[in-house]
Design an enzyme around this catalytic site. Sequence first.
Site, PDB file in Angstrom:
ATOM      1  N   GLU A 270      -0.305 -12.414  -1.314  1.00  9.03           N
ATOM      2  CA  GLU A 270      -1.663 -12.657  -1.426  1.00  9.03           C
ATOM      3  C   GLU A 270      -2.066 -13.918  -2.412  1.00  9.03           C
ATOM      4  O   GLU A 270      -1.169 -14.411  -2.975  1.00  9.03           O
ATOM      5  CB  GLU A 270      -2.011 -11.219  -2.479  1.00  9.03           C
ATOM      6  CG  GLU A 270      -1.921  -9.876  -2.073  1.00  9.03           C
ATOM      7  CD  GLU A 270      -2.516  -8.797  -2.578  1.00  9.03           C
ATOM      8  OE1 GLU A 270      -3.005  -9.197  -3.808  1.00  9.03           O
ATOM      9  OE2 GLU A 270      -2.518  -7.775  -2.246  1.00  9.03           O
TER      10      GLU A 270
ATOM     11  N   SER B  72       0.920  -1.314   0.045  1.00  3.65           N
ATOM     12  CA  SER B  72      -0.035  -0.002   0.021  1.00  3.65           C
ATOM     13  C   SER B  72       0.983   1.253  -0.185  1.00  3.65           C
ATOM     14  O   SER B  72       0.232   2.365  -0.275  1.00  3.65           O
ATOM     15  CB  SER B  72      -1.096  -0.056   1.318  1.00  3.65           C
ATOM     16  OG  SER B  72      -0.127  -0.229   2.325  1.00  3.65           O
TER      17      SER B  72
ATOM     18  N   ASP C 100       5.671  -7.025   2.915  1.00  2.26           N
ATOM     19  CA  ASP C 100       4.748  -7.343   1.866  1.00  2.26           C
ATOM     20  C   ASP C 100       5.200  -7.839   0.583  1.00  2.26           C
ATOM     21  O   ASP C 100       6.153  -6.761   0.019  1.00  2.26           O
ATOM     22  CB  ASP C 100       3.615  -6.381   1.947  1.00  2.26           C
ATOM     23  CG  ASP C 100       2.139  -6.608   1.433  1.00  2.26           C
ATOM     24  OD1 ASP C 100       1.899  -7.730   1.449  1.00  2.26           O
ATOM     25  OD2 ASP C 100       1.432  -5.681   1.317  1.00  2.26           O
TER      26      ASP C 100
ATOM     27  N   GLU D 267      -9.523  -9.470   4.040  1.00  2.00           N
ATOM     28  CA  GLU D 267      -9.595  -8.288   3.295  1.00  2.00           C
ATOM     29  C   GLU D 267     -11.277  -8.161   2.546  1.00  2.00           C
ATOM     30  O   GLU D 267     -11.266  -8.897   1.830  1.00  2.00           O
ATOM     31  CB  GLU D 267      -8.446  -7.747   2.415  1.00  2.00           C
ATOM     32  CG  GLU D 267      -8.897  -6.218   2.037  1.00  2.00           C
ATOM     33  CD  GLU D 267      -7.614  -5.559   1.527  1.00  2.00           C
ATOM     34  OE1 GLU D 267      -6.372  -6.064   1.491  1.00  2.00           O
ATOM     35  OE2 GLU D 267      -7.945  -4.582   0.837  1.00  2.00           O
TER      36      GLU D 267
HETATM   37  N1  LIG Z   1      -4.632   4.056   1.571  1.00  5.22           N
HETATM   38  C1  LIG Z   1      -5.002   2.625   1.375  1.00  5.22           C
HETATM   39  N2  LIG Z   1      -5.711   2.050   2.177  1.00  5.22           N
HETATM   40  C2  LIG Z   1      -5.985   0.862   1.905  1.00  5.22           C
HETATM   41  O1  LIG Z   1      -6.862   0.179   2.768  1.00  5.22           O
HETATM   42  C3  LIG Z   1      -5.434   0.041   0.843  1.00  5.22           C
HETATM   43  C4  LIG Z   1      -4.548   0.797   0.061  1.00  5.22           C
HETATM   44  N3  LIG Z   1      -4.216   2.092   0.098  1.00  5.22           N
HETATM   45  N4  LIG Z   1      -3.865   0.148  -0.937  1.00  5.22           N
HETATM   46  C5  LIG Z   1      -4.026  -1.381  -1.139  1.00  5.22           C
HETATM   47  C6  LIG Z   1      -5.333  -1.752  -0.538  1.00  5.22           C
HETATM   48  C7  LIG Z   1      -6.581  -1.302  -1.564  1.00  5.22           C
HETATM   49  N5  LIG Z   1      -7.587  -1.446  -0.602  1.00  5.22           N
HETATM   50  C8  LIG Z   1      -8.728  -0.723  -0.966  1.00  5.22           C
HETATM   51  C9  LIG Z   1      -8.787   0.498  -1.804  1.00  5.22           C
HETATM   52  C10 LIG Z   1      -9.912   0.874  -1.718  1.00  5.22           C
HETATM   53  C11 LIG Z   1     -11.223   0.545  -1.271  1.00  5.22           C
HETATM   54  C12 LIG Z   1     -12.480   1.232  -1.523  1.00  5.22           C
HETATM   55  O2  LIG Z   1     -12.438   2.531  -2.021  1.00  5.22           O
HETATM   56  N6  LIG Z   1     -13.536   0.514  -1.055  1.00  5.22           N
HETATM   57  C13 LIG Z   1     -14.705   1.420  -1.206  1.00  5.22           C
HETATM   58  C14 LIG Z   1     -15.892   0.369  -2.045  1.00  5.22           C
HETATM   59  C15 LIG Z   1     -15.312  -0.161  -3.460  1.00  5.22           C
HETATM   60  C16 LIG Z   1     -15.352   1.148  -4.376  1.00  5.22           C
HETATM   61  O3  LIG Z   1     -16.028   1.943  -4.763  1.00  5.22           O
HETATM   62  O4  LIG Z   1     -14.208   1.282  -4.986  1.00  5.22           O
HETATM   63  C17 LIG Z   1     -15.374   1.673   0.073  1.00  5.22           C
HETATM   64  O5  LIG Z   1     -16.168   2.444   0.249  1.00  5.22           O
HETATM   65  O6  LIG Z   1     -15.074   0.712   0.915  1.00  5.22           O
HETATM   66  C18 LIG Z   1     -11.038  -0.573  -0.661  1.00  5.22           C
HETATM   67  C19 LIG Z   1      -9.930  -1.183  -0.207  1.00  5.22           C
HETATM   68  C20 LIG Z   1      -7.049  -1.613   0.777  1.00  5.22           C
HETATM   69  N7  LIG Z   1      -5.776  -1.402   0.674  1.00  5.22           N
HETATM   70  C1  LIG Z   2      -4.187  -3.777   3.398  1.00  6.69           C
HETATM   71  C2  LIG Z   2      -3.003  -4.622   3.793  1.00  6.69           C
HETATM   72  C3  LIG Z   2      -3.798  -5.939   4.206  1.00  6.69           C
HETATM   73  C4  LIG Z   2      -1.940  -4.545   2.834  1.00  6.69           C
HETATM   74  O1  LIG Z   2      -1.648  -5.750   2.071  1.00  6.69           O
HETATM   75  C5  LIG Z   2      -1.204  -3.458   2.496  1.00  6.69           C
HETATM   76  O2  LIG Z   2      -0.993  -2.489   3.155  1.00  6.69           O
HETATM   77  O3  LIG Z   2      -0.396  -3.440   1.534  1.00  6.69           O
HETATM   78 MG   LIG Z   3      -0.607  -5.123   0.455  1.00  6.00          MG
END
Ligand SMILES: Nc1nc(=O)c2c([nH]1)NC[C@@H]1CN(c3ccc(C(=O)N[C@@H](CCC(=O)O)C(=O)O)cc3)CN21
Ligand SMILES: CC(C)C(=O)C(=O)O
Ligand SMILES: [Mg+2]
Length: 276
Positions: free
Chosen positions: A128, A58, A96, A194
């Site tokens: 992953e 991330s 990671d 996740e």
């Molecule tokens: N800043 C950040 N936070 C994270 O949690 C994260 C990262 N980066 N980078 C790697 C992954 C990507 N992840 C993510 C990224 C975006 C959503 C998200 O925006 N979810 C929306 C619903 C789906 C959408 O509309 O895209 C939500 O409201 O939860 C969720 C997990 C979790 N991880």
């Molecule tokens: C969101 C967590 C599980 C991760 O893989 C990351 O921070 O890269």
């Molecule tokens: Mg990761």
Amino acid sequence: MNDSDAAAAQAALKRVRTRHFQSAKENGIPITGLTSYDVQTAGIFDQAGIDFLLVGDSAGNTVFGYDTTLPVTIDELIPLTRAVASAATRAFVIADLPFGSYEVGAEEALHSAIRFMKETHAHAVKLEGGVRSAEQIRRIVEAGIPVMGHVGFTPQSEHGLGGHMIQGRGDQLDKLLADAHAVEDAGAFAVVLEMVPADAAAHVTKELRIPTIGVGAGPHVDGQLLVWTDWAGLTAGRIPKFVRQYADLRGILTEAALAFRADVADGTYPGPEHSY
Ligand SMILES: Nc1nc(=O)c2c([nH]1)NC[C@@H]1CN(c3ccc(C(=O)N[C@@H](CCC(=O)O)C(=O)O)cc3)CN21
Ligand SMILES: CC(C)C(=O)C(=O)O
Ligand SMILES: [Mg+2]
């Protein structure tokens, strides 16, 4: 040991190790993790008793400014991971594995894991995938390197999954369970779930012997992990719905920058006490 003795023992650990993840699950002590990418936050989170620090890919979003985690390389993550490991005295530090560093096969995965262990002093690696990554996990574990699995929504396959999609709903529960079991059977010491529904995460947590660490997986898991910049209110723009924001660092730093600008503009900084 009663529950509070077990919790006190966990808090007093000199160094969190994989066996403490297991004993935490067995004693019902929730595990906490945050991502970290630098020496300052790692030191703060370690001192606060956060059990593990994940140097996540991330960093692609939070440090390097990419749209996804896909471009992140081992060479980019190594200095960040080394910085975090240098600051952690109690916390367990997990590197990671980025996209492209383990998919080709078990041999490649082991090479990548060894690089992190030798060059960063991390204590474990994370990768992953469930069934599809089982051979890789097995090979790394056989070499004596602990592995944390990661199933459910796997951000490195965001394009294959069609976006940030909740995984394990309805008839996807069987796949989620198969993936989680594959990770456990391959020898991982814990697994990240996740973006899965709370009841699906509860089901997986009950079936597995190893602890489950939730990121948007509800309360019925063995631990919780968040991306620290989301959690501390530093991330600009939308953050995932599952995040609770514990601070407003963006607001604090903005106020500080505005105050500094104003003080320099009107000549009140530097004062005599800041001058030689
Ligand atoms: N800043 C950040 N936070 C994270 O949690 C994260 C990262 N980066 N980078 C790697 C992954 C990507 N992840 C993510 C990224 C975006 C959503 C998200 O925006 N979810 C929306 C619903 C789906 C959408 O509309 O895209 C939500 O409201 O939860 C969720 C997990 C979790 N991880
Ligand atoms: C969101 C967590 C599980 C991760 O893989 C990351 O921070 O890269
Ligand atoms: Mg990761």
